[in-house]
Design an enzyme around this catalytic site. Structure first.
Site, PDB file in Angstrom:
ATOM      1  N   ASP A  67       1.114  -9.897   2.349  1.00 29.14           N
ATOM      2  CA  ASP A  67       0.650  -9.264   3.818  1.00 29.14           C
ATOM      3  C   ASP A  67      -1.004  -8.549   3.020  1.00 29.14           C
ATOM      4  OD1 ASP A  67       0.790  -6.555   2.019  1.00 29.14           O
ATOM      5  OD2 ASP A  67       3.176  -6.894   2.043  1.00 29.14           O
TER       6      ASP A  67
ATOM      7  N   ASP B   2      -4.156  -5.860   4.388  1.00 28.41           N
ATOM      8  CA  ASP B   2      -4.351  -3.799   4.765  1.00 28.41           C
ATOM      9  C   ASP B   2      -6.395  -4.220   5.088  1.00 28.41           C
ATOM     10  OD1 ASP B   2      -1.651  -3.668   4.034  1.00 28.41           O
ATOM     11  OD2 ASP B   2      -2.508  -3.049   2.003  1.00 28.41           O
TER      12      ASP B   2
ATOM     13  N   ASP C 227      -6.127   2.477  -7.092  1.00 27.92           N
ATOM     14  CA  ASP C 227      -5.603   2.512  -8.630  1.00 27.92           C
ATOM     15  C   ASP C 227      -6.475   1.059  -9.346  1.00 27.92           C
ATOM     16  OD1 ASP C 227      -4.320   0.728  -7.512  1.00 27.92           O
ATOM     17  OD2 ASP C 227      -2.655   0.447  -7.790  1.00 27.92           O
TER      18      ASP C 227
END
Ligand code: ATP
Ligand code: MG
Length: 466
Positions: free
Chosen positions: A78, A80, A159
């Site tokens: 996917d 983003d 992260d």
């Protein structure tokens, strides 16, 4: 004095709360010849989204895991997009755009084409907040306005360095704030900032570290790994629904066996799923269970890597099967009838799981269905097989039964019989029914069967992975 103060106030961007000097550093601009991202791997819809935003005068980039996967040459599952447009501004630019979330609004832009609709998740650059809790608390709008930040801040609150790169499809340039590309080349997974502090902010990052290491085959940087031993217990405070989501992602990563080994090495497996405690303790008595689970996970990994779907209910049914078998056997030896013994064991097995991560209800019913079908595969008399084959979850139950055959828990001839039965025409099915009748003891309960047979050693790990 006063003028100095006013000047300082005026210098501040009212929309952005800058809290970290380090987050304002300039990114490294990486041109195509260095990152070698293949534009064919891009989602056309993601490119449409960045393009539309850019045409409207905003900055827009593909970001996060998609850039990491693209740089690895993998097609991302996917996409983003990150932008400096606010969610409202984004929404106005697209016909099928929905605002999601309350604390941090993001926009889902949906595209309908052949096959499944594709959702591109668009988020506004978020500020790095020293104490995020204060700003995302239940209160309302003012706080929400404050959380939009610069791209540099957005990068610093991600992260891992390899998850904090921004790709602009129009210039084919990657913006890299934290040396992600260099870490890709070194095959290193490195936490941005002070790892211990980042794990305290969000303990789930420890599980993410293990998952990405398994998926990419990268090593955890030593400073990123070191605090996990001590901080692992913080996972106990994470809400169980979030843990469940994360464990599910880990199991569905296509590298579940490797990830589970990683959890063990990091000392993170205790308390997540009681089952993991069992299977990762290498005691002799857990060998059979290990073989079954290993085979099930290898099977899942293979399916995911070849783009097939896997049902979470099926997966959990396999992971908990060894535990269930033990309970079932114990009930039978107490003199309980076979089927009630199975159902009672299912309740026990599911209840035990609630001590750690709770398995969601929707998967629980799948698991129960798959399990309760198992004794029915051994009743090859009368109309039973014809009825079983009509159950809506037959396929899952059948696949599960084949796994049991593959580890030698169930006679492989039974698996073969069903494979033939599914493929046969009505006449062939009647013949198979007749042949089953001539086999002795085909209606025996698995509990009795197991007691009679010497425990067979299951198939060796090497062949389980093939
Ligand atoms: P996957 O391939 O599993 O989707 P991903 O990296 O895209 O991997 P997501 O959970 O989809 O992971 O998150 C998208 C991005 O958001 C990440 O790449 C990372 O930059 C950021 N992110 C997600 N979760 C966290 C977190 N707990 N802490 C910091 N940053 C996070
Ligand atoms: Mg993602």
């Amino acid at each position: 004095m006063i003028t100095k103060f006013i000047k300082r106030i005026l210098r501040r961007d009212p929309m952005v709360k800058h809290t970290h000097a380090s987050s304002t550093g300039a990114p490294k601009r990486i041109p195509k010849k260095s990152h070698r991202i293949d534009p064919h791997l891009l989602s056309k819809n993601a490119v449409k989204v960045t393009h539309t935003l850019q045409q409207a005068g905003y900055e827009a980039f593909i970001v996060g895991g998609a850039v990491r996967d693209l740089a690895l040459g993998i097609s991302p599952k996917d996409f983003d997009v990150a932008t400096n447009a606010t969610p409202d501004q984004v929404q106005r630019l697209f016909r099928k755009a929905r605002l999601i979330g309350r604390r941090f609004q993001i926009v889902h832009v949906t595209f309908f084409g052949k096959g499944h609709p594709e959702i591109i998740e668009v988020s506004t650059f978020r500020a790095l907040l020293d104490n995020a809790g204060d700003h995302v608390a239940e209160s309302g709008r003012i706080l929400r306005d404050n959380v939009w930040g610069s791209q540099g801040e957005d990068a610093a609150r991600r992260d891992f360095t390899i998850n904090a790169m921004y790709y602009d499809p129009s210039s084919e340039t990657v913006l890299d704030y934290h040396g992600g590309m260099a870490d890709m080349q070194k095959k290193t997974l490195r936490m941005i900032g002070d790892p211990a502090k980042r794990y305290r902010e969000d303990p789930v990052r420890m599980l993410r570290a293990v998952r990405f290491a398994a998926k990419t085959g990268f090593e955890l940087d030593s400073a990123t790994r070191a605090p996990i031993a001590k901080l692992g217990k913080l996972l106990n405070d994470v809400p169980s629904a979030r843990l469940f989501d994360e464990i599910l992602k880990l199991l569905m990563s296509g590298y579940s066996w490797r990830a589970i080994q990683g959890l063990k090495e990091a000392g993170l497996h205790h308390g997540l799923l009681p089952l993991l405690d069992h299977i990762l303790d290498d005691g002799e008595d857990s060998k059979g269970a290990n073989d079954f689970v290993r085979l099930a996970l290898a099977n899942t990994d293979e399916r995911i890597q070849s783009g097939k779907s896997v049902s979470a209910g099926f997966l959990f049914a396999t992971l908990l099967w060894p535990d269930l078998l033990k309970n079932w056997k114990a009930n039978s030896s107490k003199g309980m009838a076979n089927i009630p013994a199975l159902h009672d064991a299912m309740d026990d097995t599911i209840a035990t799981q609630s001590s750690g991560m709770t398995i969601q209800r929707r998967f629980e019913s799948d698991m129960r269905e798959i399990w309760s079908m198992q004794p029915r595969f051994e009743r090859r008399v009368g109309r039973y097989p014809f009825r079983l084959i009509e159950s809506p979850r037959f396929r899952a139950g059948y696949d599960f039964m084949l796994l049991r055959c593959a580890t030698g828990e169930l006679n492989p001839a039974i698996g073969q019989w069903w494979t033939d039965f599914i493929a046969a025409d009505p006449a062939g099915q009647e013949e198979l029914m007749a042949s089953a009748k001539n086999e002795s003891g085909n209606t025996a309960s698995p509990a009795k069967r197991r007691r009679r047979r010497k425990p067979k050693s299951a198939i060796p790990p090497e062949s389980a992975a093939s």
